[in-house]
Design a protein around this motif. Structure first.
Motif, PDB file in Angstrom:
ATOM      1  N   ARG A  79       0.819  -1.089  -0.032  1.00  0.00           N
ATOM      2  CA  ARG A  79      -0.040   0.233   0.135  1.00  0.00           C
ATOM      3  C   ARG A  79       0.785   1.254  -0.091  1.00  0.00           C
ATOM      4  NH1 ARG A  79      -2.614  -0.114   5.171  1.00  0.00           N
ATOM      5  NH2 ARG A  79      -3.612   1.710   4.645  1.00  0.00           N
ATOM      6  N   CYS A  80       0.071   2.310  -0.519  1.00  0.00           N
ATOM      7  CA  CYS A  80       0.871   3.680  -0.482  1.00  0.00           C
ATOM      8  C   CYS A  80       0.181   4.596   0.316  1.00  0.00           C
ATOM      9  CB  CYS A  80       1.326   4.054  -1.861  1.00  0.00           C
ATOM     10  SG  CYS A  80       2.410   3.195  -2.773  1.00  0.00           S
ATOM     11  N   VAL A  81       0.220   5.479   1.331  1.00  0.00           N
ATOM     12  CA  VAL A  81      -0.475   6.079   2.036  1.00  0.00           C
ATOM     13  C   VAL A  81      -0.068   7.448   2.168  1.00  0.00           C
ATOM     14  CG1 VAL A  81      -1.222   4.150   3.214  1.00  0.00           C
ATOM     15  CG2 VAL A  81       0.456   5.429   4.254  1.00  0.00           C
ATOM     16  N   SER A  82      -0.888   8.590   2.609  1.00  0.00           N
ATOM     17  CA  SER A  82      -0.494   9.768   2.966  1.00  0.00           C
ATOM     18  C   SER A  82      -1.243  10.326   4.174  1.00  0.00           C
ATOM     19  CB  SER A  82      -0.986  10.761   1.665  1.00  0.00           C
ATOM     20  OG  SER A  82      -0.005  10.385   0.688  1.00  0.00           O
ATOM     21  N   PRO A  83      -0.472  10.149   5.262  1.00  0.00           N
ATOM     22  CA  PRO A  83      -1.425  10.362   6.465  1.00  0.00           C
ATOM     23  C   PRO A  83      -1.639  12.174   6.470  1.00  0.00           C
ATOM     24  CG  PRO A  83       0.627   9.366   6.925  1.00  0.00           C
ATOM     25  CD  PRO A  83       0.247   9.693   5.492  1.00  0.00           C
ATOM     26  N   PRO A  84      -2.853  12.437   7.290  1.00  0.00           N
ATOM     27  CA  PRO A  84      -3.073  13.653   7.098  1.00  0.00           C
ATOM     28  C   PRO A  84      -2.092  14.806   7.548  1.00  0.00           C
ATOM     29  CG  PRO A  84      -4.394  12.714   8.788  1.00  0.00           C
ATOM     30  CD  PRO A  84      -3.637  11.663   7.924  1.00  0.00           C
ATOM     31  N   GLU A  85      -1.052  14.384   8.620  1.00  0.00           N
ATOM     32  CA  GLU A  85      -0.258  15.184   9.449  1.00  0.00           C
ATOM     33  C   GLU A  85       1.083  15.334   8.081  1.00  0.00           C
ATOM     34  OE1 GLU A  85      -1.991  12.651  12.551  1.00  0.00           O
ATOM     35  OE2 GLU A  85      -1.077  12.475  10.423  1.00  0.00           O
ATOM     36  N   CYS A  86       1.113  14.576   7.079  1.00  0.00           N
ATOM     37  CA  CYS A  86       2.364  14.698   6.302  1.00  0.00           C
ATOM     38  C   CYS A  86       2.081  15.631   5.287  1.00  0.00           C
ATOM     39  CB  CYS A  86       2.687  13.505   5.716  1.00  0.00           C
ATOM     40  SG  CYS A  86       3.475  12.293   6.929  1.00  0.00           S
ATOM     41  N   ILE A  87       2.327  16.944   5.605  1.00  0.00           N
ATOM     42  CA  ILE A  87       1.838  17.977   4.855  1.00  0.00           C
ATOM     43  C   ILE A  87       3.143  18.699   4.176  1.00  0.00           C
ATOM     44  CG2 ILE A  87       0.953  20.382   4.753  1.00  0.00           C
ATOM     45  CD1 ILE A  87      -1.199  18.476   4.930  1.00  0.00           C
ATOM     46  N   VAL A  88       2.896  18.830   3.039  1.00  0.00           N
ATOM     47  CA  VAL A  88       4.191  19.613   2.084  1.00  0.00           C
ATOM     48  C   VAL A  88       3.745  20.695   1.570  1.00  0.00           C
ATOM     49  CG1 VAL A  88       6.047  19.046   0.510  1.00  0.00           C
ATOM     50  CG2 VAL A  88       4.939  17.157   1.728  1.00  0.00           C
ATOM     51  N   VAL A  89       4.437  21.835   1.765  1.00  0.00           N
ATOM     52  CA  VAL A  89       4.001  23.116   1.064  1.00  0.00           C
ATOM     53  C   VAL A  89       4.902  23.105  -0.166  1.00  0.00           C
ATOM     54  CG1 VAL A  89       3.795  25.473   0.966  1.00  0.00           C
ATOM     55  CG2 VAL A  89       3.226  24.084   3.126  1.00  0.00           C
ATOM     56  N   THR A  90       4.439  23.352  -1.463  1.00  0.00           N
ATOM     57  CA  THR A  90       5.404  23.311  -2.608  1.00  0.00           C
ATOM     58  C   THR A  90       4.916  24.807  -3.487  1.00  0.00           C
ATOM     59  OG1 THR A  90       6.016  21.903  -4.354  1.00  0.00           O
ATOM     60  CG2 THR A  90       3.789  21.922  -3.887  1.00  0.00           C
ATOM     61  N   GLU A  91       5.633  24.760  -4.414  1.00  0.00           N
ATOM     62  CA  GLU A  91       5.589  25.962  -5.575  1.00  0.00           C
ATOM     63  C   GLU A  91       4.026  25.783  -6.195  1.00  0.00           C
ATOM     64  OE1 GLU A  91       8.639  26.415  -8.321  1.00  0.00           O
ATOM     65  OE2 GLU A  91       8.325  24.512  -9.060  1.00  0.00           O
ATOM     66  N   VAL A  92       3.670  26.968  -6.627  1.00  0.00           N
ATOM     67  CA  VAL A  92       2.618  27.107  -7.741  1.00  0.00           C
ATOM     68  C   VAL A  92       3.175  27.799  -8.892  1.00  0.00           C
ATOM     69  CG1 VAL A  92       0.732  27.078  -5.877  1.00  0.00           C
ATOM     70  CG2 VAL A  92       1.796  29.266  -6.653  1.00  0.00           C
ATOM     71  N   MET A  93       2.703  27.298  -9.840  1.00  0.00           N
ATOM     72  CA  MET A  93       3.070  28.089 -11.038  1.00  0.00           C
ATOM     73  C   MET A  93       2.426  29.199 -11.297  1.00  0.00           C
ATOM     74  SD  MET A  93       4.715  25.257 -12.780  1.00  0.00           S
ATOM     75  CE  MET A  93       5.454  25.143 -10.931  1.00  0.00           C
ATOM     76  N   PRO A  94       3.598  30.191 -11.487  1.00  0.00           N
ATOM     77  CA  PRO A  94       3.387  31.812 -11.560  1.00  0.00           C
ATOM     78  C   PRO A  94       2.520  32.177 -12.767  1.00  0.00           C
ATOM     79  CG  PRO A  94       5.553  31.341 -12.083  1.00  0.00           C
ATOM     80  CD  PRO A  94       4.849  29.995 -11.668  1.00  0.00           C
ATOM     81  N   THR A  95       2.521  31.447 -13.871  1.00  0.00           N
ATOM     82  CA  THR A  95       1.910  31.875 -15.146  1.00  0.00           C
ATOM     83  C   THR A  95       1.050  30.667 -15.761  1.00  0.00           C
ATOM     84  OG1 THR A  95       3.427  31.091 -16.771  1.00  0.00           O
ATOM     85  CG2 THR A  95       3.980  33.352 -15.674  1.00  0.00           C
ATOM     86  N   TRP A  96       0.275  30.971 -16.658  1.00  0.00           N
ATOM     87  CA  TRP A  96      -0.605  30.270 -17.082  1.00  0.00           C
ATOM     88  C   TRP A  96       0.063  29.138 -18.251  1.00  0.00           C
ATOM     89  CZ3 TRP A  96      -5.692  28.955 -16.000  1.00  0.00           C
ATOM     90  CH2 TRP A  96      -6.293  29.963 -15.270  1.00  0.00           C
ATOM     91  N   ARG A  97       1.151  29.518 -18.669  1.00  0.00           N
ATOM     92  CA  ARG A  97       2.002  28.847 -19.513  1.00  0.00           C
ATOM     93  C   ARG A  97       2.684  27.971 -18.974  1.00  0.00           C
ATOM     94  NH1 ARG A  97       6.726  31.437 -23.527  1.00  0.00           N
ATOM     95  NH2 ARG A  97       7.330  29.340 -24.674  1.00  0.00           N
ATOM     96  N   ASP A  98       3.407  28.320 -17.687  1.00  0.00           N
ATOM     97  CA  ASP A  98       3.882  27.398 -16.636  1.00  0.00           C
ATOM     98  C   ASP A  98       2.954  26.251 -16.228  1.00  0.00           C
ATOM     99  OD1 ASP A  98       6.751  28.426 -17.032  1.00  0.00           O
ATOM    100  OD2 ASP A  98       5.887  30.145 -15.472  1.00  0.00           O
ATOM    101  N   LEU A  99       1.641  26.497 -15.763  1.00  0.00           N
ATOM    102  CA  LEU A  99       0.897  25.704 -15.518  1.00  0.00           C
ATOM    103  C   LEU A  99       0.563  24.693 -16.495  1.00  0.00           C
ATOM    104  CD1 LEU A  99      -0.913  24.616 -13.174  1.00  0.00           C
ATOM    105  CD2 LEU A  99      -2.673  26.365 -14.110  1.00  0.00           C
ATOM    106  N   TRP A 100       0.252  25.151 -17.728  1.00  0.00           N
ATOM    107  CA  TRP A 100       0.056  24.113 -19.050  1.00  0.00           C
ATOM    108  C   TRP A 100       1.123  23.300 -19.105  1.00  0.00           C
ATOM    109  CZ3 TRP A 100      -3.763  23.552 -22.289  1.00  0.00           C
ATOM    110  CH2 TRP A 100      -3.788  22.764 -23.403  1.00  0.00           C
ATOM    111  N   ARG A 101       2.310  23.848 -19.120  1.00  0.00           N
ATOM    112  CA  ARG A 101       3.352  22.842 -19.258  1.00  0.00           C
ATOM    113  C   ARG A 101       3.578  21.763 -18.279  1.00  0.00           C
ATOM    114  NH1 ARG A 101       8.272  26.899 -21.314  1.00  0.00           N
ATOM    115  NH2 ARG A 101       7.287  27.312 -23.507  1.00  0.00           N
ATOM    116  N   GLN A 102       3.582  22.464 -17.058  1.00  0.00           N
ATOM    117  CA  GLN A 102       3.509  21.232 -15.807  1.00  0.00           C
ATOM    118  C   GLN A 102       2.404  20.423 -16.085  1.00  0.00           C
ATOM    119  OE1 GLN A 102       1.662  22.371 -12.200  1.00  0.00           O
ATOM    120  NE2 GLN A 102       3.539  22.174 -10.929  1.00  0.00           N
ATOM    121  N   ARG A 103       1.122  20.906 -16.247  1.00  0.00           N
ATOM    122  CA  ARG A 103      -0.150  19.574 -16.136  1.00  0.00           C
ATOM    123  C   ARG A 103       0.114  18.789 -17.392  1.00  0.00           C
ATOM    124  NH1 ARG A 103      -3.343  20.853 -11.977  1.00  0.00           N
ATOM    125  NH2 ARG A 103      -2.069  22.022 -10.553  1.00  0.00           N
ATOM    126  N   LEU A 104       0.542  19.125 -18.425  1.00  0.00           N
ATOM    127  CA  LEU A 104       0.641  18.398 -19.533  1.00  0.00           C
ATOM    128  C   LEU A 104       1.784  17.329 -19.520  1.00  0.00           C
ATOM    129  CD1 LEU A 104      -0.319  18.568 -22.569  1.00  0.00           C
ATOM    130  CD2 LEU A 104       1.798  19.483 -23.352  1.00  0.00           C
TER     131      LEU A 104
END
Length: 357
Positions: A207-232
């Protein structure tokens, strides 16, 4: 019967692959220093860096290993270090792989370690990622999306859909088994190595699990172009991984998820088209089917981000802004499917420091 090494202290080794992350790796290392269970060794894997990543990491007290001739991105960098690291570790030791642009909640290591040791059926513990502040409206939309993912994991009882690359704690014996079975830990041919290794570990019957306490804060994409490339990359990688593994008991829920997303594209467009029609034809008003359906949809959007506060609720309530965001993500899904069908080459996108300021 005494099991050899059963009472020894479990070592936690952290690997942070970094490519030109001088502006962010310091925060990642500081979050490790704040852990209630501090790691035993922290290694920054400097991969083809041309900035001050190495110097910043060393200043923060981390060990630095530079890759040699790596052309296989993050997966290749990790494989190089793991090839020399794993033979020297005890099978009960753990390896935490985290991104240089992410920070961990103070109890991440403690909770992840306890979770792994409590059940031999768990192969790895992944984080639940939330978006960092900034990036205006686009950033707020991503943070709402990540909050809904957090809620989804909670409703699944912590069952992880993906061992996120932002931070995942691995068992050494599982990583060694991967190396034995396929010659490397991470599949360098996969566009999304974190999604692929999730399928690999689940295919072992773990199994692979993610307990609620195991929070990670990560970067968000600053532009629509960056977001498009990341999600693609994310979406195409997920589809390609499913194609590689085929239809199995493990992949069936993921195939169903992709089918649900495809149905969602059709359903949303039909709803928008019908809504436009009734407004244009002067029939706008109470409808016994569409009005309650719309109110339920509004309630769902608001409730699922309620814990984020008033700003998130206000963004979700009007629907239209998040609909535009959803249509954008659906465009990513359709483009990914077309690219795979047409066998177009995939690309890897890295957000530069200038773009994130």
């Amino acid at each position: 019967m005494r099991v050899p090494g059963a009472h020894r202290r479990v070592r936690v080794v952290v690997l942070i692959p970094a490519h030109n992350e001088e502006d962010r790796v310091g925060s990642a290392l500081e979050s490790l220093q704040r852990q209630t269970r501090t790691p035993d060794r922290v290694v920054v894997v400097a991969d083809n860096c041309s900035d001050m990543t190495t110097s910043v990491a060393q200043t923060k007290g981390a060990e630095v290993i530079e890759t040699v001739g790596n052309t296989q991105k993050k997966a290749g960098a990790l494989n190089q270090v793991l090839a020399t690291l794993l033979p020297d570790l005890h099978e009960r030791d753990l390896v935490l792989v985290m991104d240089a642009d992410s920070t961990l909640a103070p109890r991440f290591v403690e909770v992840a370690l306890t979770t792994l040791r409590s059940d031999d059926g768990i192969g790895a513990v992944g984080g639940i990622f939330l978006g960092e502040p900034g990036a205006g409206l686009l950033g707020e939309l991503q943070r709402n999306e990540y909050a809904r993912y957090q809620r989804q994991i909670a409703r699944r009882g912590g069952d992880a859909l993906v061992l996120t690359g932002t931070a995942t704690l691995h068992r050494v014996d599982v990583l060694r088994r991967l190396t034995t079975e396929r010659g490397q830990v991470y599949d360098t041919s996969a566009l999304t190595e974190d999604n692929e290794i999730t399928l690999a570990i689940k295919s072992m019957g773990l199994r692979c699990v993610s307990p609620p306490e195991c929070i990670v804060v990560t970067e968000v994409m600053p532009t629509w172009r960056d977001l498009w490339r990341q999600r693609l990359r994310w979406q195409r990688g997920a589809l390609e991984n499913l194609r590689t593994y085929g239809m199995t008991r493990v992949t069936l829920p993921y195939v169903a998820q992709q089918a649900g997303m495809a149905f969602g594209v059709l359903a949303l467009w039909l709803y928008l088209i019908y809504t436009t029609y009734i407004v244009a034809s002067g029939q706008f008003g109470f409808h016994p089917i569409w009005t309650p359906l719309g109110l339920i949809f509004v309630a769902e959007r608001v409730v699922t981000v309620w814990h984020r506060g008033a700003r998130a609720r206000l963004l979700a309530a009007p629907l239209i802004v998040e609909w535009v965001y959803d249509l954008f993500l659906q465009g990513v899904l359709m483009r990914s499917a077309f690219d795979i069908a047409l066998r177009r080459p995939a690309t890897w996108h890295h957000v530069g420091a200038a773009a994130t300021r």
